[in-house]
Write an enzyme that holds these catalytic residues in place. Structure first.
Site, short mmCIF file in Angstrom:
data_model
loop_
_atom_site.label_atom_id
_atom_site.label_comp_id
_atom_site.label_asym_id
_atom_site.label_seq_id
_atom_site.Cartn_x
_atom_site.Cartn_y
_atom_site.Cartn_z
N ASN A 22 6.71 1.20 3.40
CA ASN A 22 6.04 0.03 3.25
C ASN A 22 6.34 -0.44 1.91
O ASN A 22 6.13 -0.05 0.97
CB ASN A 22 4.64 0.56 3.24
CG ASN A 22 3.53 -0.57 2.75
OD1 ASN A 22 4.14 -1.77 2.65
ND2 ASN A 22 2.36 -0.27 2.87
N ARG A 100 6.35 -1.12 7.77
CA ARG A 100 5.07 -1.89 7.69
C ARG A 100 5.36 -3.21 7.65
O ARG A 100 5.99 -3.38 6.41
CB ARG A 100 4.08 -1.13 6.98
CG ARG A 100 2.69 -1.97 7.11
CD ARG A 100 2.08 -1.96 5.72
NE ARG A 100 0.88 -2.74 5.98
CZ ARG A 100 0.24 -3.46 4.83
NH1 ARG A 100 0.70 -2.99 3.47
NH2 ARG A 100 -0.75 -3.85 4.88
N HIS A 189 -4.85 -5.81 8.58
CA HIS A 189 -5.30 -4.30 8.92
C HIS A 189 -5.23 -3.93 10.37
O HIS A 189 -5.96 -2.75 10.57
CB HIS A 189 -6.74 -3.93 8.45
CG HIS A 189 -6.71 -4.05 6.89
ND1 HIS A 189 -7.98 -4.70 6.52
CD2 HIS A 189 -5.97 -4.03 5.80
CE1 HIS A 189 -7.91 -4.73 5.00
NE2 HIS A 189 -6.78 -4.17 4.68
N ARG A 250 -11.41 -9.77 -4.06
CA ARG A 250 -11.35 -11.17 -3.39
C ARG A 250 -12.30 -11.75 -3.15
O ARG A 250 -13.39 -10.91 -2.67
CB ARG A 250 -10.31 -11.15 -1.99
CG ARG A 250 -8.93 -10.82 -2.34
CD ARG A 250 -8.21 -10.62 -1.08
NE ARG A 250 -7.10 -9.80 -1.36
CZ ARG A 250 -6.49 -8.90 -0.34
NH1 ARG A 250 -7.29 -8.76 0.86
NH2 ARG A 250 -5.52 -7.96 -0.71
N GLU A 394 -2.52 5.09 8.87
CA GLU A 394 -1.65 4.00 9.43
C GLU A 394 -0.15 4.44 9.50
O GLU A 394 0.52 3.98 10.36
CB GLU A 394 -1.63 2.82 8.39
CG GLU A 394 -2.74 2.04 8.29
CD GLU A 394 -3.41 1.39 7.14
OE1 GLU A 394 -3.75 1.78 6.30
OE2 GLU A 394 -3.50 0.11 7.20
#
Ligand code: ADP
Length: 408
Positions: A22, A100, A189, A250, A394
């Site tokens: 990743n 990823r 996601h 966020r 993941e």
């Protein structure tokens, strides 16, 4: 898997392994998973790449080890990683590499093997994820140079959400922005949501052809998704990861007119707005204390009103959006919490489920308290709609797709 001796290491090397990467603009996360295993032999992170304090940390059953990369970039990180694997006798067992990728736009509906056309496609999606896709491409090139003979696959965060119906992914603005620039909801996601959806069906024994699941992936970034009969039908993140839930830093949903209002009042330019909504808002912005849920729970327990408000807003928004997502399902079998907050914060799960009673949820407080630090399991009372906690994986999902595509 815990390695007991050198002999075990030798045994491990005879099996095939998938290297999962990743890659960000200045970091590389990695995991080495034996085929068909959910536990990595090795995981770690190269960070601050390109800077003087660039370093790489390896985590194995023997513990953690950090090496300086001394200003090194992705190529040096990849060399350090291959050296480490070689020293442990793992290098020859690596049979494929899985990457990823944050954004696959509408072009990538599923994971694929890397070729020049795929690289071009990821490049074409870069304007939709300018902070991520260019870093992924650097990682793919570095991995291709380091492992020229191995198949490489890419797994997209957006792919699982490509089944969204048009009414769910279009924004109510003139359609030319969609046609000219691809402005629409993509969702993020997806690899985690896909993993949780299939695990939930298996764990709860649901009918693979007939089920309705809500998934709340709650980490520093957070999104919720509705899955109907194996297909994603709605999700809270939008064209970018800013939309939807309250997150660490966020804002999630906000009236766009409030943004232009603030910009005029404070003389903010576009970068200023970007930074306000992505980096200075969410749990951090509300509390003025921290973006970290654990720190806020501690402060709230000591009576800090701002921390309490931040947590209440997180739960309020989450319940509100889960309620909206439920309207896209044909039936509701279960709500699953995952991600660092979902897997550990019994407080936020309790606050959220209390707001969702109207949907038939009833929490089992003792089971909810037990479901922390990877414990997982059902947290609802018998006879109510099921709520459960599940650790996401993941890396394993990426390794599984990669192994399948590579024919391992
Ligand atoms: P990322 O999205 O960066 O992968 P994680 O999934 O690791 O993030 O989640 C990080 C969040 O999980 C942080 O807000 C952290 O405080 C929260 N978290 C981790 N452990 C706990 C805990 N025991 N109680 C409450 N929150 C926790």
């Amino acid at each position: 898997m815990i390695l007991q001796s050198d002999k075990d290491v030798t045994i491990m090397t005879t099996s095939k392994q998938i290297l999962v990467i990743n890659c960000g603009s200045s970091s590389v996360k990695f995991a080495l998973l034996p085929k068909d295993s959910r536990e990595p032999l090795l995981s770690g992170l190269a960070e601050c790449l390109g800077l003087a304090d660039a370093r790489i940390t390896f985590k194995t059953s023997e513990g953690k080890k950090t090496e300086s990369l001394d200003g090194g970039r992705h190529e040096e990180a990849m060399s350090a990683l291959t050296r480490f694997m070689e020293n442990h006798g793992w290098l020859d067992g690596v049979a494929a590499v899985g990457h990823r990728i944050v954004h696959g736009g509408e072009r990538f509906q599923a994971s694929v093997l890397v070729d020049d056309g795929v690289i071009e496609g990821i490049e074409a999606c870069s304007s939709l994820a300018p902070l991520h896709n260019p870093g992924h491409l650097v990682g793919i090139r570095a991995a291709r140079a380091a492992f020229p003979a191995l198949p490489q696959a890419v797994v997209f965060d957006t792919a699982f959400h490509q089944t969204l119906p048009r009414a769910a992914y279009m924004y109510a603005i003139p359609q030319r922005f969609y046609h000219d620039y691809g402005v629409r909801r993509y969702g993020m996601h997806g690899t985690s949501h896909r993993f949780i959806a299939s695990e939930t069906v298996a764990t709860l024994g649901l009918d693979p052809e007939r089920h309705g699941i809500l998934i709340a992936h709650l980490g520093n970034g957070a999104s919720a998704t509705a899955v109907s009969n194996g297909r994603c039908v709605d999700t809270t993140m939008g064209m970018t990861p800013l939309e939807g839930l309250v997150m660490g830093t966020r804002s999630g949903d906000i009236d766009p007119a409030a943004v232009t209002f603030i910009a005029r009042k404070e003389g903010l330019d576009l970068d200023g707005i970007d930074s306000l909504l992505n980096k200075q808002s969410g749990l951090l912005g509300i509390s003025g204390l921290s973006s970290d849920c654990r720190a806020l729970e501690d402060a709230a327990a000591e009576g800090n009103k701002d921390a309490q408000l931040a947590l209440d807003m997180f739960a309020h928004r989450l319940a509100r959006l889960l309620g909206g997502l439920a309207s896209s399902l044909e039936r509701l079998d279960a709500l699953v919490f995952t991600g660092g907050i979902g897997e550990n914060s019994s407080l936020l799960r309790e606050k959220t489920l209390a707001r969702l009673k109207i949907f038939g949820f009833a929490i089992d407080p003792a089971a909810n308290e037990r479901a922390v630090r990877g414990a997982g399991g059902l947290i609802s009372r018998p006879g109510s709609v099921m709520a459960m906690v599940m650790a996401t994986n993941e890396e394993w999902m990426i390794a599984r797709d990669t192994a399948e595509l590579a024919g391992l």
